[in-house]
Design a protein around this motif. Structure first.
Motif, PDB file in Angstrom:
ATOM      1  N   VAL A 493       1.000  -1.172  -0.018  1.00  0.00           N
ATOM      2  CA  VAL A 493      -0.129   0.154   0.089  1.00  0.00           C
ATOM      3  C   VAL A 493       1.047   1.322   0.065  1.00  0.00           C
ATOM      4  N   SER A 494       0.496   2.074  -0.831  1.00  0.00           N
ATOM      5  CA  SER A 494       1.343   3.453  -0.844  1.00  0.00           C
ATOM      6  C   SER A 494       0.626   4.609  -0.784  1.00  0.00           C
ATOM      7  N   LEU A 495       1.311   5.473  -0.824  1.00  0.00           N
ATOM      8  CA  LEU A 495       0.639   7.127  -0.399  1.00  0.00           C
ATOM      9  C   LEU A 495      -0.291   7.274  -1.639  1.00  0.00           C
ATOM     10  N   ASP A 496       0.017   6.820  -2.757  1.00  0.00           N
ATOM     11  CA  ASP A 496      -0.782   7.137  -3.993  1.00  0.00           C
ATOM     12  C   ASP A 496      -2.059   6.299  -3.791  1.00  0.00           C
ATOM     13  N   ASP A 497      -2.024   5.244  -3.286  1.00  0.00           N
ATOM     14  CA  ASP A 497      -2.959   4.314  -3.047  1.00  0.00           C
ATOM     15  C   ASP A 497      -3.950   5.020  -2.120  1.00  0.00           C
ATOM     16  N   LEU A 498      -3.526   5.805  -0.983  1.00  0.00           N
ATOM     17  CA  LEU A 498      -4.328   6.148   0.063  1.00  0.00           C
ATOM     18  C   LEU A 498      -5.005   7.321  -0.648  1.00  0.00           C
ATOM     19  N   ARG A 499      -4.384   8.236  -1.523  1.00  0.00           N
ATOM     20  CA  ARG A 499      -4.975   9.339  -2.165  1.00  0.00           C
ATOM     21  C   ARG A 499      -6.059   8.917  -3.105  1.00  0.00           C
ATOM     22  N   LEU A 500      -5.966   7.750  -3.841  1.00  0.00           N
ATOM     23  CA  LEU A 500      -7.041   7.293  -4.780  1.00  0.00           C
ATOM     24  C   LEU A 500      -8.275   6.863  -3.815  1.00  0.00           C
ATOM     25  N   TRP A 501      -8.147   6.204  -2.731  1.00  0.00           N
ATOM     26  CA  TRP A 501      -9.059   6.038  -1.783  1.00  0.00           C
ATOM     27  C   TRP A 501      -9.797   7.014  -1.052  1.00  0.00           C
ATOM     28  N   ASP A 503     -10.063   9.972  -2.443  1.00  0.00           N
ATOM     29  CA  ASP A 503     -10.749  10.616  -3.515  1.00  0.00           C
ATOM     30  C   ASP A 503     -12.055   9.750  -4.082  1.00  0.00           C
ATOM     31  N   GLU A 504     -11.841   8.468  -3.891  1.00  0.00           N
ATOM     32  CA  GLU A 504     -13.078   7.705  -4.148  1.00  0.00           C
ATOM     33  C   GLU A 504     -14.244   7.790  -3.096  1.00  0.00           C
ATOM     34  N   LYS A 505     -13.704   7.920  -1.805  1.00  0.00           N
ATOM     35  CA  LYS A 505     -14.789   8.181  -0.835  1.00  0.00           C
ATOM     36  C   LYS A 505     -15.132   9.737  -0.638  1.00  0.00           C
ATOM     37  N   LYS A 506     -14.769  10.556  -1.519  1.00  0.00           N
ATOM     38  CA  LYS A 506     -15.173  11.839  -1.620  1.00  0.00           C
ATOM     39  C   LYS A 506     -14.754  12.445  -0.379  1.00  0.00           C
ATOM     40  N   VAL A 507     -13.547  12.377   0.191  1.00  0.00           N
ATOM     41  CA  VAL A 507     -13.263  13.103   1.247  1.00  0.00           C
ATOM     42  C   VAL A 507     -12.532  14.479   0.823  1.00  0.00           C
ATOM     43  N   ALA A 508     -12.774  15.482   1.612  1.00  0.00           N
ATOM     44  CA  ALA A 508     -11.901  17.119   1.394  1.00  0.00           C
ATOM     45  C   ALA A 508     -10.515  16.346   1.252  1.00  0.00           C
ATOM     46  N   LYS A 509      -9.833  17.263   0.230  1.00  0.00           N
ATOM     47  CA  LYS A 509      -8.503  16.843  -0.244  1.00  0.00           C
ATOM     48  C   LYS A 509      -7.596  17.187   1.203  1.00  0.00           C
ATOM     49  N   GLN A 510      -8.103  18.470   1.821  1.00  0.00           N
ATOM     50  CA  GLN A 510      -7.178  18.995   2.919  1.00  0.00           C
ATOM     51  C   GLN A 510      -7.100  17.755   3.979  1.00  0.00           C
ATOM     52  N   TYR A 511      -7.911  16.737   4.089  1.00  0.00           N
ATOM     53  CA  TYR A 511      -7.875  15.801   4.972  1.00  0.00           C
ATOM     54  C   TYR A 511      -7.239  14.661   4.863  1.00  0.00           C
ATOM     55  N   TRP A 512      -6.711  14.774   3.453  1.00  0.00           N
ATOM     56  CA  TRP A 512      -6.021  13.228   3.131  1.00  0.00           C
ATOM     57  C   TRP A 512      -4.604  13.283   3.708  1.00  0.00           C
ATOM     58  N   PRO A 513      -4.153  12.075   4.156  1.00  0.00           N
ATOM     59  CA  PRO A 513      -2.593  11.669   4.723  1.00  0.00           C
ATOM     60  C   PRO A 513      -1.750  12.312   3.695  1.00  0.00           C
ATOM     61  N   GLU A 514      -0.918  13.050   4.194  1.00  0.00           N
ATOM     62  CA  GLU A 514       0.380  13.363   3.367  1.00  0.00           C
ATOM     63  C   GLU A 514       1.556  12.881   3.375  1.00  0.00           C
ATOM     64  N   ARG A 515       1.694  11.382   4.215  1.00  0.00           N
ATOM     65  CA  ARG A 515       2.778  10.718   4.336  1.00  0.00           C
ATOM     66  C   ARG A 515       2.050   9.469   5.013  1.00  0.00           C
ATOM     67  N   ILE A 516       2.975   8.310   4.663  1.00  0.00           N
ATOM     68  CA  ILE A 516       2.654   6.866   4.917  1.00  0.00           C
ATOM     69  C   ILE A 516       3.828   6.275   5.495  1.00  0.00           C
TER      70      ILE A 516
END
Length: 541
Positions: A493-501, A503-516
């Protein structure tokens, strides 16, 4: 057992003179009497600049209130505004308040997931959104939710065309005129009139209910402590969907009958241009806003000659930034501590800002009290760290759907979730310093990340067994979020995987993890609780 009495709380604040029952219409009326042709609002955005005098502002408020009333909006109805810093936001807020409706500002970063909960929980009746702002299609999302939520009757589109546009609302032919002086407002100024969500530590956001009285007290306190007058010009660069932009920007300007300059999207260089063009004297925002201004001038932008005061809130201010603001910008930085729930509770005087803004978060303003206590509720001595409690005239009256007595103790104190200590120096009596949190919160650029909700979403990912979100320091934003992850049976699992997830869940981008960080097991207490302090230590090692 004695429980919190909201009615007694209201009476006490009125008897003490902290709640004056003044309404926004009272300040508009005075502005129209004293200087109707003075510039009230500058709406600066990519599509063009709109300038409104107080006379023109009042005309649009009266028409917007009439249009909303024609849509069925009345006392107690909720009108949600997912708006950038546009003039339509100012008009809509003051129009809904005139009708006695409840205004619910929402950040433009929110997506379908957050909006479905927020609009549904408040049973919003009208939803106002912008056309042509940012990369998200907020209009399509709003219309989708209108069709889904049975209580959401209307979507109004600012900068739109057609029958559901904001312009059509203004041209409905209806008006609700500014009431004569002495006319009681539709909704009692001590009742809920403003709803704003704050990220919870147990999952769903909580709906914070403020009154006209609490909001006006905040404006009065900031005015008195900051020595503001109606000659000031306020730059509103912080988002108006956030309490800082609303209370310390839009409503502070209305209270002072001063000019507000609305900057559509934050950009330090353009902010300096607006400061120069409109002779801005005051602004406020989280630390990154101030840091951007300093960096731009250091990089060669002209020094802002008129900006005398910057109100900095949302996170402790680095001492070097206070010094740089003075030397580079010629601006005094005053530190403020508050929350969505308690507005601007403590503030440093500009006269002592050079000494105290970098080492404290201010002292209580008129009508507010704070105290630092241990786990047994006993008051801690100055210099000793403990839980920070707050009460007073700027405090909200409770969370929507939760009995007030579940939030406040019998004496009206609310546990803020912050750790703090009082300054020990005798000449700094009453000043506090925030020293950490008892709640699991990450504050990114002044915006709270809903930790539990994001963790729950991460665990739903098929490659993740356990996830924990922790904050790590960032020079500009204060904190960013790192996801510690235990993978499912060695899955990748990568940071890109988390970003896609996300985005799929329609979560505000400012809440996305920026490191894994992938780990084999979470550090836990004997009772099984994840030891997040050890995860934070891993990030620093």
């Amino acid at each position: 057992m004695t429980r919190f009495d909201l009615a007694a709380h209201r009476r006490k604040l009125r008897d003490q003179g902290h709640w004056t029952d003044e309404h926004y219409d009272d300040f508009l009326r005075r502005a129209l009497q004293d200087h109707p042709d003075k510039l009230a609002v500058v709406g600066d955005r990519a599509s063009g600049v709109v300038r409104l005098t107080f006379r023109e502002l009042e005309d649009r408020i009266a028409r917007a209130a009439g249009g909303l009333r024609k849509l069925g909006v009345g006392k107690g109805d909720v009108v949600a505004l997912q708006m950038p810093n546009w003039w339509e936001f100012v008009v809509a807020v003051l129009a809904t308040q005139r009708l006695g409706a409840i205004t619910n500002p929402l950040m433009p970063i929110f997506r379908e997931r957050e909006l479905r909960f927020m609009l549904g929980f408040a049973r919003c009746k009208v939803f106002i959104v912008p056309q042509g702002f940012g990369s998200l299609d907020l209009v399509s999302t709003a219309r989708l939710l209108r069709d889904e939520l049975d209580h959401l009757d209307h979507v109004v589109v600012a900068n739109g065309t057609g029958p559901d546009s904001f312009e059509a609302l203004l041209e409905s032919g209806e008006r609700v005129e500014l009431p004569p002086a002495g006319t009681p407002p539709v909704t009692d100024p001590g009742e809920a009139s403003m709803l704003m969500y704050t990220s919870g530590t147990t999952g769903s956001p909580k709906g914070v209910q403020h009154t006209v009285n609490s909001m006006v007290n905040a404006a009065r306190s900031m005015t008195e402590r900051g020595h503001l007058t109606n000659d000031d010009v306020l730059l509103v660069g912080s988002p108006v969907g956030h309490m800082l932009g609303l209370a310390a920007g839009v409503l502070l300007a209305i209270f002072n009958r001063a000019t507000m300059v609305l900057q559509e999207s934050w950009n330090g260089r353009h902010a300096l241009e607006l400061i120069d063009e409109y002779k801005v004297t005051f602004s406020g925002g989280a630390t990154p806003f101030l840091a951007d201004l300093v960096r731009e001038v250091q990089a060669g932008a002209p020094r802002p000659e008129t900006l005398r005061l910057f109100l900095c809130a949302g996170a402790p201010i680095p001492p070097v930034l206070v010094r740089q603001a003075s030397e580079v910008l010629g601006t005094t930085v005053t530190s403020v501590w508050g929350m969505t729930e308690s507005l601007a509770s403590t503030m440093t005087e500009p006269e002592r800002a050079g000494q105290l803004s970098a080492t404290s978060d201010g002292r209580p303003v008129a009508g507010m009290q704070v105290k630092v206590v241990d786990d047994s509720g006993r008051t801690r001595a100055a210099g000793e760290r403990g839980r920070l409690l707050v009460r007073g005239a700027q405090l909200h009256i409770g969370y929507m759907g939760i009995p007030p007595e579940d939030t406040f103790d019998a004496e009206g104190w609310m546990d803020t979730g912050d750790l703090a200590y009082g300054l020990a120096d005798e000449d700094c009596a009453g000043y506090i310093r925030i020293a950490g949190r008892t709640k699991d919160v990450i504050i990114r650029g002044g915006e709270n990340i809903p930790v539990v909700e994001i963790e729950n979403l991460l665990v739903e990912h098929p490659a993740i067994t356990i996830a924990a979100l922790v904050g790590y320091p960032d020079e500009r934003l204060g904190e960013r979020a790192c996801a510690f992850v235990v993978a499912e049976n060695g899955a990748s699992v990568s940071l890109d995987d988390l970003r896609l997830w996300m985005d799929e869940k329609k979560v505000a981008k400012q809440y996305w993890p920026e490191r894994i960080e992938i780990i084999q097991a979470m550090p836990r207490t004997p009772s099984g609780k994840i030891q997040k302090f050890l995860l934070r230590d891993m990030l620093q090692s």
